[in-house]
Enzyme design. Structure first.
Site, PDB file in Angstrom:
ATOM      1  N   HIS A 124       0.822  -1.217   0.000  1.00 41.74           N
ATOM      2  CA  HIS A 124       0.000   0.000   0.000  1.00 41.74           C
ATOM      3  C   HIS A 124       0.855   1.266   0.000  1.00 41.74           C
ATOM      4  O   HIS A 124       0.816   2.074  -0.929  1.00 41.74           O
ATOM      5  CB  HIS A 124      -0.869   0.048   1.263  1.00 41.74           C
ATOM      6  CG  HIS A 124      -1.741  -1.138   1.498  1.00 41.74           C
ATOM      7  ND1 HIS A 124      -2.886  -1.373   0.789  1.00 41.74           N
ATOM      8  CD2 HIS A 124      -1.648  -2.155   2.398  1.00 41.74           C
ATOM      9  CE1 HIS A 124      -3.478  -2.456   1.236  1.00 41.74           C
ATOM     10  NE2 HIS A 124      -2.743  -2.963   2.208  1.00 41.74           N
TER      11      HIS A 124
HETATM   12  C1  BDR Z   1      -3.172   0.963   5.226  1.00 40.82           C
HETATM   13  O1  BDR Z   1      -3.401   0.517   6.559  1.00 40.82           O
HETATM   14  C2  BDR Z   1      -2.239  -0.003   7.116  1.00 40.82           C
HETATM   15  O2  BDR Z   1      -2.500  -1.267   7.616  1.00 40.82           O
HETATM   16  C3  BDR Z   1      -1.182  -0.012   6.029  1.00 40.82           C
HETATM   17  O3  BDR Z   1       0.073   0.353   6.573  1.00 40.82           O
HETATM   18  C4  BDR Z   1      -1.675   1.009   5.045  1.00 40.82           C
HETATM   19  O4  BDR Z   1      -1.211   2.305   5.355  1.00 40.82           O
HETATM   20  C5  BDR Z   1      -3.903   0.041   4.264  1.00 40.82           C
HETATM   21  O5  BDR Z   1      -5.266   0.044   4.522  1.00 40.82           O
END
Ligand code: BDR
Ligand code: CA
Length: 313
Positions: free
Chosen positions: A243
Site C-alpha cells: 500500500h
Molecule cells: C493501510 O493501513 C495499514 O495497515 C497499512 O500500513 C496502510 O497504510 C492500508 O489500509
C-alpha cells in the site's frame, strides 16, 4: 530537477517501512526532512520506535524522527495487529534503535518546517491515519497555503473497505482528521486500495528482492513474507499489497500511475459506513473536485523501480 522535500507521516507497519526505505534510497528524487509517527497500525510507542528501526536499517540515523498524536481526534484508537503483528513490524528480527527520538512533538515539527521552508516546496506524505496532519492544520491554518501537495495512502472506491465492509483502515481510524484534510483545499493525490491491491508482492517479486542479498533486502523480504499471510488468506491474492510504497513511488515516477481528478468526501457520522471515501469517480455530481484519486499502476515497472532502489541501501 531538484529533489522534492517531503515529510513522511507514518505508522510503521511493514508496508510503511518499505515506503520509507524507497524514499531514503532515492536522494536524487526525494529529500526526507523528517519522519513523524502517528498511532495507527500499532500504538504510538511502537510506531515511533519502528520508524527509528527503519532509519537505522537504512543507515540513516541523521533523519529526525518525531512522535505525534497517540490517538485519533475524536475517537478511541483502532489498531491492526491482526495484519502487522504485535510489534507492527513482525517478520525480520531487527535490533532496538539506538538513535534518539526527537523532543519536539511531530505536529510542531510539521508546522515549524512548513513555516521555515520556502512556500510551496514541502510535500506531506501521510501513510497512516491523518491525525497529525489535521491537528497541524487546525493548530496553524497558515500552513495550508505553504504545502506543495499531500500525497497519501488511504480510502477506496471499487475495493470499498478493508477494516470494515465500507472503509479503508487509515481513513476509518480517524475520519474526522481525514475530513479536515479532504476539505482543506490543498492539492491531494490519493492512493486508495483500488491501486494498492494491484501492487502485489508475488513470490517471484519477493525472490528478486531477497536475491539482492543485503541486510535491507532480506529484512524487506522477511517483512513481506509475514505481511502477505493476511491478504493471501483474506483475498486469495498472490502476495502482500504494498500500500504505502505507492506514495513514495508516485513521487519518483508518477507516470507509473493513472487516476482521475474527482470529488472525494469522507463519511463521518453513519455507524454503518464510517470512514468511507465517497469518490465521485463517474462524475455524477457537481461537487468540487478536490483529489487526484489513483486507480491503476504499472505493477511490473513499480517492482522494477522498487527492486533497483532497494539494492542501493
Ligand atoms: C493501510 O493501513 C495499514 O495497515 C497499512 O500500513 C496502510 O497504510 C492500508 O489500509
Ligand atoms: Ca501505514
Amino acid at each position: 530537477m531538484a529533489a522534492q522535500k517531503i515529510i513522511i507521516d507514518t505508522d510503521p507497519g511493514q508496508d510503511d517501512a518499505v515506503a520509507i526505505l524507497l524514499a531514503l534510497a532515492s536522494p536524487e528524487d526525494i529529500e526526507v526532512l523528517g519522519i513523524t509517527a502517528v498511532a495507527g497500525n500499532v500504538p504510538l510507542e511502537l510506531t515511533q520506535k519502528n520508524a527509528r528501526i527503519v532509519c537505522e536499517l537504512a543507515g540513516r540515523t541523521d533523519i529526525p524522527v518525531f512522535a505525534g498524536c497517540d490517538r485519533p481526534m475524536n475517537r478511541p484508537l483502532v489498531t491492526a495487529e491482526h495484519v502487522h503483528g504485535k510489534t507492527g513490524l513482525d517478520g525480520p528480527t531487527l535490533p532496538d534503535p539506538q538513535m534518539p527520538l526527537q523532543d519536539r512533538h511531530a505536529v510542531d515539527f510539521i508546522i515549524d518546517t512548513l513555516r521555515a521552508e520556502p512556500e510551496g516546496t514541502v510535500t506531506l506524505c501521510p501513510l497512516g491515519p491523518l491525525t497529525n496532519i489535521a491537528t497541524a492544520l487546525r493548530k496553524a491554518p497558515d500552513i495550508a497555503a505553504r504545502i506543495r501537495r499531500i500525497v497519501l495512502m488511504g480510502g477506496a472506491y471499487f475495493e470499498v473497505g478493508n477494516i470494515t465492509p465500507a472503509a479503508e483502515f487509515n481513513i476509518y481510524v480517524d475520519p474526522e482528521a481525514a475530513d479536515v484534510v479532504f476539505r482543506s483545499g490543498i492539492e491531494l493525490v490519493v492512493m486508495p486500495l483500488d491501486v494498492t491491491h494491484r501492487a502485489l508482492v508475488t513470490g517471484p517479486r519477493n525472490a528478486a528482492i531477497r536475491a539482492i542479498g543485503t541486510p535491507v533486502a532480506e529484512a524487506v523480504a522477511d517483512m513481506t513474507d509475514f505481511f502477505e499471510r493476511f491478504d493471501k488468506a483474506k483475498y486469495g491474492s498472490d502476495g502482500a499489497p504494498l500500500h504505502d510504497p505507492c506514495v513514495t513511488a508516485w513521487l519518483i515516477a508518477p507516470d507509473l500511475f493513472t487516476g482521475r481528478h474527482i470529488n472525494v468526501e469522507i463519511e463521518t457520522t453513519s455507524p454503518l459506513t464510517l470512514g468511507m471515501t465517497v469518490a465521485d469517480w463517474w462524475g455524477v455530481t457537481d461537487r468540487p473536485k478536490n483529489a487526484t484519486f489513483i486507480g491503476d499502476l504499472d505493477s511490473d515497472r513499480f517492482f522494477a523501480l522498487l527492486t533497483e532502489r532497494l539494492a542501493r541501501l
